[in-house]
Write a protein that holds these residues in place. Structure first.
Motif, mmCIF file in Angstrom:
data_model
loop_
_atom_site.group_PDB
_atom_site.id
_atom_site.type_symbol
_atom_site.label_atom_id
_atom_site.label_comp_id
_atom_site.label_asym_id
_atom_site.label_seq_id
_atom_site.Cartn_x
_atom_site.Cartn_y
_atom_site.Cartn_z
ATOM 1 N N LEU A 49 0.837 -1.210 0.000
ATOM 2 C CA LEU A 49 0.000 0.000 0.000
ATOM 3 C C LEU A 49 0.866 1.252 0.000
ATOM 4 O O LEU A 49 0.628 2.199 -0.763
ATOM 5 C CB LEU A 49 -0.916 -0.027 1.227
ATOM 6 C CG LEU A 49 -1.857 1.154 1.405
ATOM 7 C CD1 LEU A 49 -2.844 1.202 0.253
ATOM 8 C CD2 LEU A 49 -2.602 1.067 2.724
ATOM 9 N N TYR A 50 1.898 1.241 0.846
ATOM 10 C CA TYR A 50 2.808 2.391 0.910
ATOM 11 C C TYR A 50 3.469 2.634 -0.445
ATOM 12 O O TYR A 50 3.553 3.770 -0.918
ATOM 13 C CB TYR A 50 3.864 2.136 1.990
ATOM 14 C CG TYR A 50 4.707 3.334 2.310
ATOM 15 C CD1 TYR A 50 4.202 4.346 3.108
ATOM 16 C CD2 TYR A 50 5.994 3.469 1.797
ATOM 17 C CE1 TYR A 50 4.964 5.459 3.407
ATOM 18 C CE2 TYR A 50 6.764 4.582 2.090
ATOM 19 C CZ TYR A 50 6.240 5.573 2.889
ATOM 20 O OH TYR A 50 6.989 6.679 3.179
ATOM 21 N N ALA A 51 3.912 1.523 -1.083
ATOM 22 C CA ALA A 51 4.570 1.656 -2.379
ATOM 23 C C ALA A 51 3.608 2.170 -3.442
ATOM 24 O O ALA A 51 3.982 2.964 -4.300
ATOM 25 C CB ALA A 51 5.156 0.309 -2.808
ATOM 26 N N LEU A 52 2.333 1.729 -3.373
ATOM 27 C CA LEU A 52 1.355 2.153 -4.380
ATOM 28 C C LEU A 52 1.072 3.646 -4.269
ATOM 29 O O LEU A 52 0.904 4.326 -5.275
ATOM 30 C CB LEU A 52 0.046 1.375 -4.204
ATOM 31 C CG LEU A 52 0.024 -0.079 -4.656
ATOM 32 C CD1 LEU A 52 -1.300 -0.721 -4.301
ATOM 33 C CD2 LEU A 52 0.258 -0.181 -6.155
ATOM 34 N N ILE A 53 1.004 4.169 -3.042
ATOM 35 C CA ILE A 53 0.593 5.556 -2.857
ATOM 36 C C ILE A 53 1.793 6.503 -2.907
ATOM 37 O O ILE A 53 1.741 7.565 -3.529
ATOM 38 C CB ILE A 53 -0.162 5.710 -1.522
ATOM 39 C CG1 ILE A 53 -1.374 4.774 -1.494
ATOM 40 C CG2 ILE A 53 -0.611 7.148 -1.324
ATOM 41 C CD1 ILE A 53 -2.396 5.033 -2.571
ATOM 42 N N PHE A 54 2.892 6.125 -2.256
ATOM 43 C CA PHE A 54 4.016 7.056 -2.148
ATOM 44 C C PHE A 54 5.142 6.754 -3.142
ATOM 45 O O PHE A 54 6.159 7.427 -3.132
ATOM 46 C CB PHE A 54 4.567 7.042 -0.720
ATOM 47 C CG PHE A 54 3.600 7.600 0.281
ATOM 48 C CD1 PHE A 54 3.494 8.968 0.476
ATOM 49 C CD2 PHE A 54 2.780 6.757 1.003
ATOM 50 C CE1 PHE A 54 2.589 9.475 1.384
ATOM 51 C CE2 PHE A 54 1.877 7.262 1.913
ATOM 52 C CZ PHE A 54 1.777 8.625 2.099
#
Lengths: 146, 195
Positions: A49-54
């Protein structure tokens, strides 16, 4: 994704509960549904999730790929190590009863360590696989190289 | 309400509804050519089967199906789509032979279920062999309330060791298949910087 303000705020709020829930599933697997497999996947989901958004670069700063890659082996080796440990204590491979003075405590230690190994391997493998696909997807296509 | 509608009727109704939804999702997956929609529907398919597992009281399996099948697989398939493209080529070859194979295999499987013991039968062979020992032992020898955990991590820990090895191997496989191009890219980047 610099302009997705709502997604970024929600993600920042969501990631700590996701990680905490993963740890709960990991360590509460003896008493309720769950265990290393599920916990590992949920833990990895937070990083995905972190990689997808940031973005992948920010995620790689948080979890350096070469370290995560190493942990895929660490988890499995921890699992095998529990088995080897019980071998050295004179019991069959992966017989946890000899790991402590009390057989029931030994079983608890064994299950805790083994589930921990599963969780580490599953989480780091999932993060690594996502990482490789995402990295591959942003490379120029095969024909564009030359 | 419960006086009029017995719980077993409700359970059957929920099961039938879920199976109908599963079939509808599967047919939609077959007919769509937009792979993004296909990936999303396979995620929904996993979630529906997770609900089915909950109806069967297999919460551990349902948990795994929901987190692995509906969660991380969907993301990994989307990541794959970013590499391969979003459209499926519609094949023009005939579907008769695959249909025949499916019908024959499906018919054989249905025929085989006629010999299976009833669902949840306490006298079924699977429930008589080691299962009673596991159920008794996980209380007395292991003292873990969740029998699934004691079976998975203690009685059957060789299996779980193998499963963890499978996941490790899958990770190694992806690294080997996709890693070589990454190195090449990094090498060209370096030469680009020095030039």
């Amino acid at each position: 994704m610099n302009h997705h303000l709502i997604l970024r705020v929600i993600t920042k709020i969501l990631i700590p509960p996701i990680l905490l829930f993963a740890l709960y599933v990991q360590f509460h697997g003896d008493y309720g549904p769950g265990g290393g497999f599920q916990a590992g996947v949920i833990f990895a989901a937070a990083f995905v999730l972190y990689a997808l958004i940031f973005g992948l670069d920010a995620a790689n700063d948080v979890a350096p790929p070469h370290i995560v890659r190493g942990f895929t082996a660490v988890g499995w080796l921890l699992y095998i190590g529990v088995g080897v440990w019980s071998l050295f204590l004179g019991a069959p491979f992966l017989d946890y009863s000899v790991l402590a003075h009390d057989p029931i405590h030994g079983q608890h230690y064994g299950i805790l360590l083994v589930e921990g190994g599963v969780g580490i391997t599953v989480a780091s493998t999932m993060i690594t696989i996502f990482n490789y696909f995402a990295e591959h997807g942003r490379l120029p296509k095969e024909g564009d190289d030359d | 309400m419960t006086d009029f509608i017995s719980t077993s009727f409700m359970e059957h109704a929920v099961t039938i509804l879920l199976f109908v939804l599963l079939a509808v999702t599967a047919i939609a997956v077959l007919r769509l050519t937009n792979l993004f929609a296909v990936v999303m529907l396979t995620g929904a398919y996993s979630l529906l089967s997770a609900v089915l597992f909950v109806v069967l009281d297999a919460v551990d399996v349902a948990f795994t199906e929901a987190s692995v099948g509906a969660g991380i697989s969907t993301v990994l398939m989307l990541a794959t789509l970013s590499v391969t493209g979003w459209r499926r080529k519609v094949s023009s070859s005939s579907n008769i032979v695959p249909l025949l194979v499916t019908l024959v295999v499906g018919g054989a499987l249905l025929y085989g279920t006629a010999d299976m013991p009833d669902f949840g039968d306490p006298n079924a062979p699977a429930n008589l062999h080691v299962a009673p020992d596991y159920i008794k032992g996980s209380e007395e020898d292991i003292d873990v309330p969740n029998i699934v955990t004691s079976v998975l991590a203690s009685y059957r820990s060789f299996d779980t060791l193998g499963e963890t090895g499978v996941i490790f191997t899958a990770g190694i496989g992806v690294m080997l298949l996709l890693g070589s191009r990454r190195k090449k890219k990094a090498a060209t980047d370096k030469t680009g910087e020095t030039a």
